[in-house]
Write a protein that holds these residues in place. Structure first.
Motif, PDB file in Angstrom:
ATOM      1  N   SER A  34       2.907   0.503   3.773  1.00 33.61           N
ATOM      2  CA  SER A  34       2.362  -0.589   4.579  1.00 33.61           C
ATOM      3  C   SER A  34       2.202  -1.821   3.696  1.00 33.61           C
ATOM      4  O   SER A  34       2.067  -1.716   2.477  1.00 33.61           O
ATOM      5  CB  SER A  34       1.041  -0.203   5.246  1.00 33.61           C
ATOM      6  N   GLU A  48       7.924  -0.774  10.612  1.00 29.86           N
ATOM      7  CA  GLU A  48       7.702  -2.133  11.104  1.00 29.86           C
ATOM      8  C   GLU A  48       8.427  -3.180  10.265  1.00 29.86           C
ATOM      9  O   GLU A  48       8.639  -4.290  10.726  1.00 29.86           O
ATOM     10  CB  GLU A  48       6.204  -2.456  11.166  1.00 29.86           C
ATOM     11  N   ASP A  98       0.801  -8.449   9.104  1.00 28.58           N
ATOM     12  CA  ASP A  98       0.564  -7.067   8.711  1.00 28.58           C
ATOM     13  C   ASP A  98       1.702  -6.165   9.173  1.00 28.58           C
ATOM     14  O   ASP A  98       2.189  -6.304  10.298  1.00 28.58           O
ATOM     15  CB  ASP A  98      -0.746  -6.555   9.315  1.00 28.58           C
ATOM     16  N   TYR A  99       2.097  -5.247   8.311  1.00 29.86           N
ATOM     17  CA  TYR A  99       3.117  -4.241   8.596  1.00 29.86           C
ATOM     18  C   TYR A  99       2.454  -2.902   8.306  1.00 29.86           C
ATOM     19  O   TYR A  99       2.408  -2.462   7.157  1.00 29.86           O
ATOM     20  CB  TYR A  99       4.344  -4.457   7.708  1.00 29.86           C
ATOM     21  N   LYS A 100       1.912  -2.253   9.333  1.00 31.25           N
ATOM     22  CA  LYS A 100       1.078  -1.065   9.104  1.00 31.25           C
ATOM     23  C   LYS A 100       1.863   0.198   8.804  1.00 31.25           C
ATOM     24  O   LYS A 100       1.297   1.205   8.394  1.00 31.25           O
ATOM     25  CB  LYS A 100       0.126  -0.832  10.278  1.00 31.25           C
ATOM     26  N   ASP A 101       3.187   0.153   8.991  1.00 33.03           N
ATOM     27  CA  ASP A 101       4.034   1.307   8.717  1.00 33.03           C
ATOM     28  C   ASP A 101       5.397   0.802   8.278  1.00 33.03           C
ATOM     29  O   ASP A 101       5.839  -0.261   8.711  1.00 33.03           O
ATOM     30  CB  ASP A 101       4.153   2.166   9.981  1.00 33.03           C
ATOM     31  N   ARG A 142       0.654  -6.037   3.623  1.00 34.66           N
ATOM     32  CA  ARG A 142      -0.127  -7.134   4.204  1.00 34.66           C
ATOM     33  C   ARG A 142       0.268  -8.415   3.459  1.00 34.66           C
ATOM     34  O   ARG A 142       0.047  -8.534   2.261  1.00 34.66           O
ATOM     35  CB  ARG A 142      -1.616  -6.851   4.059  1.00 34.66           C
ATOM     36  N   PRO A 147       0.488   4.486   5.091  1.00 35.70           N
ATOM     37  CA  PRO A 147       0.404   3.668   6.310  1.00 35.70           C
ATOM     38  C   PRO A 147      -1.029   3.178   6.557  1.00 35.70           C
ATOM     39  O   PRO A 147      -1.994   3.735   6.024  1.00 35.70           O
ATOM     40  CB  PRO A 147       0.850   4.625   7.415  1.00 35.70           C
ATOM     41  N   SER A 148      -1.146   2.142   7.360  1.00 37.60           N
ATOM     42  CA  SER A 148      -2.430   1.576   7.784  1.00 37.60           C
ATOM     43  C   SER A 148      -3.271   1.075   6.610  1.00 37.60           C
ATOM     44  O   SER A 148      -4.501   1.166   6.632  1.00 37.60           O
ATOM     45  CB  SER A 148      -3.212   2.578   8.632  1.00 37.60           C
ATOM     46  N   PHE A 149      -2.605   0.581   5.558  1.00 36.94           N
ATOM     47  CA  PHE A 149      -3.262  -0.110   4.452  1.00 36.94           C
ATOM     48  C   PHE A 149      -4.243   0.785   3.688  1.00 36.94           C
ATOM     49  O   PHE A 149      -5.355   0.379   3.372  1.00 36.94           O
ATOM     50  CB  PHE A 149      -3.958  -1.386   4.957  1.00 36.94           C
ATOM     51  N   THR A 150      -3.791   2.006   3.380  1.00 40.16           N
ATOM     52  CA  THR A 150      -4.623   2.950   2.640  1.00 40.16           C
ATOM     53  C   THR A 150      -3.871   3.446   1.406  1.00 40.16           C
ATOM     54  O   THR A 150      -2.665   3.251   1.269  1.00 40.16           O
ATOM     55  CB  THR A 150      -5.032   4.152   3.523  1.00 40.16           C
ATOM     56  N   TYR A 198       0.824  -1.205   0.000  1.00 43.35           N
ATOM     57  CA  TYR A 198       0.000   0.000   0.000  1.00 43.35           C
ATOM     58  C   TYR A 198       0.860   1.256   0.000  1.00 43.35           C
ATOM     59  O   TYR A 198       1.905   1.308   0.657  1.00 43.35           O
ATOM     60  CB  TYR A 198      -0.901   0.025   1.230  1.00 43.35           C
TER      61      TYR A 198
END
Length: 160
Positions: A98, A131, A125-128, A100, A70-73, A67
């Motif tokens: 990010s 990570e 999941d790696y939101k940022d 997934r 961050p946070s899959f957006t 993505y």
């Protein structure tokens, strides 16, 4: 830290880190010979391995979604059972902030052609980007790890 001149992997895969305690630049090692430091990295002049651990590969299927934000957006690129040497060739020119991983184990690279810093992506999941160990949210190629032989135990931590 230990200066490493060469590495021989009988079976793996393994991930090495530039610093102890799984910190710093990452290096992915699969079965084979790595006679010099520049055979396992081309991102910078690092010849030290501070720690190693086996990589668990628990699926022969592979699916990853990367993505822009961050946070899959934001914009995304989804890859299923394929290695992608250049995101640009697939029309994706955004940053990767990010990730997934739905199945499989992957290695992301800073630049096209599997060059630059390496980032290991195991299921989860790696939101940022922090990570997965990136200082900058830039990934431009990915490949699958397909060696299903892995050590259930084992690690390397140098002692001084």
């Amino acid at each position: 830290m230990e200066k490493v001149c060469s590495i021989l992997v009988h079976y793996g895969p393994w991930v090495g880190y530039e610093q102890p305690n799984s910190k710093g630049e990452q290096f992915v090692f699969e079965k084979g010979e790595y006679p010099r430091w520049d055979s396992w990295t081309n991102s910078r002049r690092s010849d030290t391995i501070g720690s190693l651990r086996p990589i668990k590969v628990d699926s022969q299927e592979h699916k990853i979604v990367l993505y822009e934000n961050p946070s899959f957006t934001g914009k995304k690129i989804e890859i299923i059972d394929d290695d992608v040497p250049s995101f640009h060739a697939h029309g994706y020119q955004e940053k990767v902030s990010s990730v997934r991983v739905q199945s499989g184990t992957w290695v992301g690279y800073q630049y096209p052609g599997y060059r630059g810093y390496q980032y290991l992506f195991e299921k989860g999941d790696y939101k940022d980007s922090s990570e997965f160990g990136a200082q900058h949210p830039q990934i431009q190629s990915v490949r699958r790890i397909r060696d299903m032989q892995w050590h259930q135990r084992g690690a390397f931590h140098p002692t001084n």
